[in-house]
Design a protein around this motif. Structure first.
Motif, PDB file in Angstrom:
ATOM      1  N   LEU A 131       0.826  -1.210   0.000  1.00  0.00           N
ATOM      2  CA  LEU A 131       0.000   0.000   0.000  1.00  0.00           C
ATOM      3  C   LEU A 131       0.859   1.258   0.000  1.00  0.00           C
ATOM      4  O   LEU A 131       0.549   2.240  -0.692  1.00  0.00           O
ATOM      5  N   ARG A 135       1.020   4.109  -2.854  1.00  0.00           N
ATOM      6  CA  ARG A 135       0.837   5.504  -2.457  1.00  0.00           C
ATOM      7  C   ARG A 135       1.949   6.383  -3.005  1.00  0.00           C
ATOM      8  O   ARG A 135       1.706   7.510  -3.451  1.00  0.00           O
ATOM      9  N   ALA A 138       1.440   6.978  -6.697  1.00  0.00           N
ATOM     10  CA  ALA A 138       0.366   7.960  -6.883  1.00  0.00           C
ATOM     11  C   ALA A 138       0.851   9.371  -6.577  1.00  0.00           C
ATOM     12  O   ALA A 138       0.457  10.339  -7.244  1.00  0.00           O
ATOM     13  N   TRP A 159      -8.459  15.993  -9.439  1.00  0.00           N
ATOM     14  CA  TRP A 159      -7.638  15.055  -8.681  1.00  0.00           C
ATOM     15  C   TRP A 159      -7.951  15.020  -7.196  1.00  0.00           C
ATOM     16  O   TRP A 159      -7.205  14.386  -6.433  1.00  0.00           O
ATOM     17  N   TRP A 161     -10.139  13.270  -5.703  1.00  0.00           N
ATOM     18  CA  TRP A 161     -10.337  11.870  -5.298  1.00  0.00           C
ATOM     19  C   TRP A 161      -9.003  11.163  -5.055  1.00  0.00           C
ATOM     20  O   TRP A 161      -8.881  10.355  -4.127  1.00  0.00           O
ATOM     21  N   LEU A 162      -8.001  11.487  -5.866  1.00  0.00           N
ATOM     22  CA  LEU A 162      -6.712  10.821  -5.716  1.00  0.00           C
ATOM     23  C   LEU A 162      -5.960  11.354  -4.499  1.00  0.00           C
ATOM     24  O   LEU A 162      -5.314  10.582  -3.774  1.00  0.00           O
ATOM     25  N   THR A 164      -7.352  12.514  -1.811  1.00  0.00           N
ATOM     26  CA  THR A 164      -8.041  11.914  -0.674  1.00  0.00           C
ATOM     27  C   THR A 164      -7.611  10.472  -0.469  1.00  0.00           C
ATOM     28  O   THR A 164      -7.363  10.026   0.658  1.00  0.00           O
ATOM     29  N   SER A 165      -7.498   9.727  -1.567  1.00  0.00           N
ATOM     30  CA  SER A 165      -7.094   8.322  -1.476  1.00  0.00           C
ATOM     31  C   SER A 165      -5.694   8.183  -0.896  1.00  0.00           C
ATOM     32  O   SER A 165      -5.432   7.310  -0.060  1.00  0.00           O
ATOM     33  N   ILE A 166      -4.775   9.044  -1.321  1.00  0.00           N
ATOM     34  CA  ILE A 166      -3.401   8.993  -0.815  1.00  0.00           C
ATOM     35  C   ILE A 166      -3.362   9.265   0.684  1.00  0.00           C
ATOM     36  O   ILE A 166      -2.678   8.563   1.444  1.00  0.00           O
ATOM     37  N   VAL A 168      -5.837   8.896   2.845  1.00  0.00           N
ATOM     38  CA  VAL A 168      -6.516   7.810   3.562  1.00  0.00           C
ATOM     39  C   VAL A 168      -5.595   6.593   3.683  1.00  0.00           C
ATOM     40  O   VAL A 168      -5.479   5.991   4.752  1.00  0.00           O
ATOM     41  N   VAL A 169      -4.931   6.228   2.592  1.00  0.00           N
ATOM     42  CA  VAL A 169      -4.043   5.067   2.612  1.00  0.00           C
ATOM     43  C   VAL A 169      -2.880   5.283   3.576  1.00  0.00           C
ATOM     44  O   VAL A 169      -2.532   4.395   4.364  1.00  0.00           O
TER      45      VAL A 169
END
Length: 316
Positions: A131, A135, A138, A159, A161-162, A164-166, A168-169
């Motif tokens: 993960l 990350r 990304a 971007w 969403w990306l 936020t994903s980074i 969160v991970v």
């Protein structure tokens, strides 16, 4: 890298970045001191650890330079022109550097999980590494997008969403590593003698103190990004988040000597020998997410009153 459209409120934009950069520079000073202390205390350490410490410091120097340049450009070069504050390319560029620092640090502690946890739990470390690696990739991709973006509004729409994903991970990996090591240490505490349990209590406290700091910082950054996307408070937090990871890594490596002394004192100087390295020649690290204990196949007998008891040897 930056957030979406924001009103020209200097207190929550440039002001926030300036405060964040002050913390970043202060923490970089601590990073430099920690690196110096490491090389001074462990001149015979493995070359892999020495390289890791040097790589993290070089990345931090580049990260600090990028943050400082962006703050100077925004507050001095564009002084009196707040309407031109539409992009932050230097901060976008250091996104990749921050991702690389996080990858190195999280990988270090993920490896500790893989080595100390029993099957099948040891594969938690593999998942955390995977993960963290994704990350980092990304983050590099976001760097190119942030530098090329014409304005922050467009970047945020495309971007968000990306980003936020980074976040969160990264937060999830921090929490998983911390909880996994706390569980491991708690399990071992109930299996050992009182004197060894005292040392494990110290390890648990060290894990909570350092792991809690990075986990809370990452969680706070995520909350600010989601709830206040139209200012730069979240970005101010991002400017020094990577330095918390770096200091955690250096603290993990530098704390080995005090932990060895704690083990030696707990078992008695005449009864226990605490080696610098494990059977494979690896030094053992302690950190914000995973304070590792390598288990050796040899045993150390510790007399307890009139009844001798045997515990497995700890190598720091």
């Amino acid at each position: 890298m930056s957030s979406g459209v924001f009103s020209v409120d200097l207190s929550t934009t440039i002001g926030a970045l300036q405060i964040g950069s002050l913390f970043a520079i202060f923490l970089f000073g601590i990073v430099t001191l920690q690196a110096y202390l490491y090389y001074d205390a462990f001149p015979e350490d493995r070359w892999t650890y020495k390289t890791l410490v040097a790589a993290v410091w070089i990345l931090e120097a580049g990260h600090t330079s990028g943050v400082s340049y962006q703050v100077y450009h925004a507050s001095i070069t564009l002084y009196g022109k707040p309407n031109e504050l539409v992009t932050f390319p230097a901060l976008g560029a250091v996104t990749a550097i921050g991702g690389a620092i996080t990858l190195l640090v999280q990988s270090f502690f993920a490896l500790r999980l893989y080595r100390v946890l029993p099957k099948p739990y040891k594969y938690i470390g593999v998942v955390c590494f995977a993960l963290s690696f994704i990350r980092c990739i990304a983050s590099i991709y976001l760097t190119f997008q942030a530098v090329a973006a014409r304005n922050v509004a467009q970047y945020n729409r495309e971007w968000r969403w990306l980003v936020t994903s980074i976040l969160v991970v990264g937060t999830a990996v921090d929490i998983v590593i911390a909880i996994s090591m706390l569980w491991y240490l708690a399990e071992k505490r109930g299996q050992e003698l009182l004197r060894i349990s005292t040392v494990i209590d110290r390890l648990i406290g060290f894990t909570i103190r350092t792991g809690l700091l990075t986990s809370l910082a990452a969680s706070t950054l995520l909350i600010c990004f989601l709830t206040m996307p139209n200012n730069l408070i979240w970005l101010a937090l991002y400017t020094f988040l990577a330095k918390l990871y770096s200091n955690s890594l250096y603290s993990a490596l530098n704390s080995r000597q005090s932990m060895r002394e704690a083990v030696s004192n707990s078992t008695g100087p005449s009864r226990a020998k605490v080696p610098r390295r494990d059977a494979t020649g690896s030094s053992i690290g302690f950190g914000p997410h995973a304070i590792s204990i390598e288990m050796k196949t040899s045993t150390t007998t510790i007399p307890d009153d009139s009844n001798p008891k045997t515990v497995r040897g700890y190598s720091f």
